[in-house]
Design a protein around this motif. Structure first.
Motif, mmCIF file in Angstrom:
data_model
loop_
_atom_site.group_PDB
_atom_site.id
_atom_site.type_symbol
_atom_site.label_atom_id
_atom_site.label_comp_id
_atom_site.label_asym_id
_atom_site.label_seq_id
_atom_site.Cartn_x
_atom_site.Cartn_y
_atom_site.Cartn_z
ATOM 1 N N GLY A 100 -4.049 12.947 10.347
ATOM 2 C CA GLY A 100 -3.150 13.817 9.602
ATOM 3 C C GLY A 100 -3.703 15.220 9.469
ATOM 4 N N LYS A 101 -2.982 16.044 8.788
ATOM 5 C CA LYS A 101 -3.414 17.429 8.603
ATOM 6 C C LYS A 101 -4.671 17.521 7.743
ATOM 7 C CE LYS A 101 1.092 19.494 9.211
ATOM 8 N NZ LYS A 101 2.190 20.259 8.644
ATOM 9 N N ASN A 102 -4.810 16.619 6.770
ATOM 10 C CA ASN A 102 -5.923 16.704 5.822
ATOM 11 C C ASN A 102 -6.946 15.588 5.951
ATOM 12 O OD1 ASN A 102 -4.784 19.017 4.551
ATOM 13 N ND2 ASN A 102 -3.316 17.653 3.567
ATOM 14 N N GLY A 103 -6.673 14.601 6.800
ATOM 15 C CA GLY A 103 -7.615 13.499 6.919
ATOM 16 C C GLY A 103 -7.118 12.413 7.853
ATOM 17 N N ILE A 104 -7.877 11.340 7.915
ATOM 18 C CA ILE A 104 -7.536 10.188 8.744
ATOM 19 C C ILE A 104 -7.081 9.062 7.821
ATOM 20 C CG2 ILE A 104 -8.358 8.487 10.410
ATOM 21 C CD1 ILE A 104 -10.458 10.525 11.296
ATOM 22 N N THR A 105 -5.903 8.510 8.107
ATOM 23 C CA THR A 105 -5.389 7.379 7.339
ATOM 24 C C THR A 105 -5.576 6.115 8.157
ATOM 25 O OG1 THR A 105 -3.776 8.767 6.200
ATOM 26 C CG2 THR A 105 -3.365 6.393 6.198
ATOM 27 N N PHE A 106 -6.244 5.142 7.561
ATOM 28 C CA PHE A 106 -6.479 3.843 8.183
ATOM 29 C C PHE A 106 -5.500 2.851 7.563
ATOM 30 C CE2 PHE A 106 -10.355 6.247 8.373
ATOM 31 C CZ PHE A 106 -10.803 6.038 9.653
ATOM 32 N N ARG A 107 -4.841 2.058 8.389
ATOM 33 C CA ARG A 107 -3.841 1.098 7.906
ATOM 34 C C ARG A 107 -4.338 -0.326 8.160
ATOM 35 N NH1 ARG A 107 0.292 2.833 10.456
ATOM 36 N NH2 ARG A 107 1.043 4.135 8.788
ATOM 37 N N TYR A 108 -4.142 -1.159 7.138
ATOM 38 C CA TYR A 108 -4.524 -2.570 7.200
ATOM 39 C C TYR A 108 -3.287 -3.398 6.883
ATOM 40 C CZ TYR A 108 -9.138 -0.505 6.973
ATOM 41 O OH TYR A 108 -10.240 0.253 7.240
ATOM 42 N N GLY A 109 -2.881 -4.243 7.820
ATOM 43 C CA GLY A 109 -1.691 -5.070 7.634
ATOM 44 C C GLY A 109 -1.947 -6.236 6.703
ATOM 45 N N GLN A 110 -0.862 -6.965 6.430
ATOM 46 C CA GLN A 110 -1.000 -8.167 5.611
ATOM 47 C C GLN A 110 -2.008 -9.110 6.275
ATOM 48 O OE1 GLN A 110 2.013 -7.019 6.743
ATOM 49 N NE2 GLN A 110 3.500 -7.054 5.110
ATOM 50 N N TYR A 111 -2.778 -9.776 5.476
ATOM 51 C CA TYR A 111 -3.820 -10.718 5.892
ATOM 52 C C TYR A 111 -5.048 -10.040 6.501
ATOM 53 C CZ TYR A 111 -0.160 -14.227 5.291
ATOM 54 O OH TYR A 111 0.829 -15.012 4.793
ATOM 55 N N SER A 112 -5.064 -8.723 6.624
ATOM 56 C CA SER A 112 -6.230 -8.044 7.213
ATOM 57 C C SER A 112 -7.394 -8.010 6.233
ATOM 58 C CB SER A 112 -5.891 -6.618 7.616
ATOM 59 O OG SER A 112 -4.951 -6.601 8.646
ATOM 60 N N ILE A 113 -7.150 -7.476 5.048
ATOM 61 C CA ILE A 113 -8.218 -7.387 4.042
ATOM 62 C C ILE A 113 -7.788 -8.022 2.721
ATOM 63 C CG2 ILE A 113 -9.355 -5.374 5.058
ATOM 64 C CD1 ILE A 113 -7.917 -3.638 2.956
ATOM 65 N N GLY A 114 -6.660 -8.678 2.743
ATOM 66 C CA GLY A 114 -6.162 -9.340 1.541
ATOM 67 C C GLY A 114 -4.999 -10.239 1.897
ATOM 68 N N PRO A 115 -4.465 -10.949 0.917
ATOM 69 C CA PRO A 115 -3.349 -11.849 1.181
ATOM 70 C C PRO A 115 -2.061 -11.075 1.492
ATOM 71 C CG PRO A 115 -3.752 -11.699 -1.161
ATOM 72 C CD PRO A 115 -4.853 -10.940 -0.488
ATOM 73 N N TYR A 116 -1.068 -11.780 1.998
ATOM 74 C CA TYR A 116 0.217 -11.174 2.331
ATOM 75 C C TYR A 116 0.791 -10.424 1.129
ATOM 76 C CZ TYR A 116 4.921 -10.584 4.130
ATOM 77 O OH TYR A 116 6.103 -10.038 4.547
ATOM 78 N N SER A 117 0.617 -10.993 -0.051
ATOM 79 C CA SER A 117 1.175 -10.385 -1.264
ATOM 80 C C SER A 117 0.576 -9.012 -1.564
ATOM 81 C CB SER A 117 0.968 -11.305 -2.469
ATOM 82 O OG SER A 117 -0.418 -11.519 -2.689
#
Length: 135
Positions: A100-117
């Protein structure tokens, strides 16, 4: 069942084309993927081309600290107890990121680092905080 695919194209910074796909089933967001391409070469940009992954432990510490702050927690233990994040997996540098213009956004999907909820989790680190880890 209705599967809907949307996409967005963004020019986030001068040399990068960020392409995002969003898959939805009915009105529920199912999956988001972001791909970053060099506008000059057209090649896919991987995290290791932007960040020195030899220092990934330090980057992971920044990601964890930012996530704790974003979730209004003070410790990893509180984060795990109140949000269930980091209960399924340790933090890692995600391949799903956008510049992005001000930084890097990292995305983690469901079940990646926590439960689906816990849903899809995004963590943005400023370029200033990453200056010692960027090429």
């Amino acid at each position: 069942m209705t599967l809907k695919k949307n996409h967005q194209t963004k020019f986030l910074i001068n040399f990068v084309l960020s392409y995002q796909t969003i898959f939805k089933i009915y009105l529920i967001q199912f999956q988001i993927n972001t791909y970053n391409f060099s506008k000059t070469s057209g090649k896919l940009i991987e995290p290791g081309q932007v960040l020195n992954l030899d220092k990934s432990e330090e980057i992971i510490e920044l990601l964890t600290t930012q996530l704790i702050k974003d979730m209004n927690c003070t410790t990893v233990e509180q984060l795990m107890e109140e949000t269930a994040l980091l209960t399924l997996s340790d933090m890692y540098v995600s391949n799903d990121f956008h510049l992005g213009k001000n930084g890097i956004t990292f995305r983690y999907g469901q079940y990646s680092i926590g439960p689906y909820s816990a849903g899809i989790t995004e963590i943005t680190l400023s370029y200033a905080s990453l200056k010692n880890y960027m090429y």
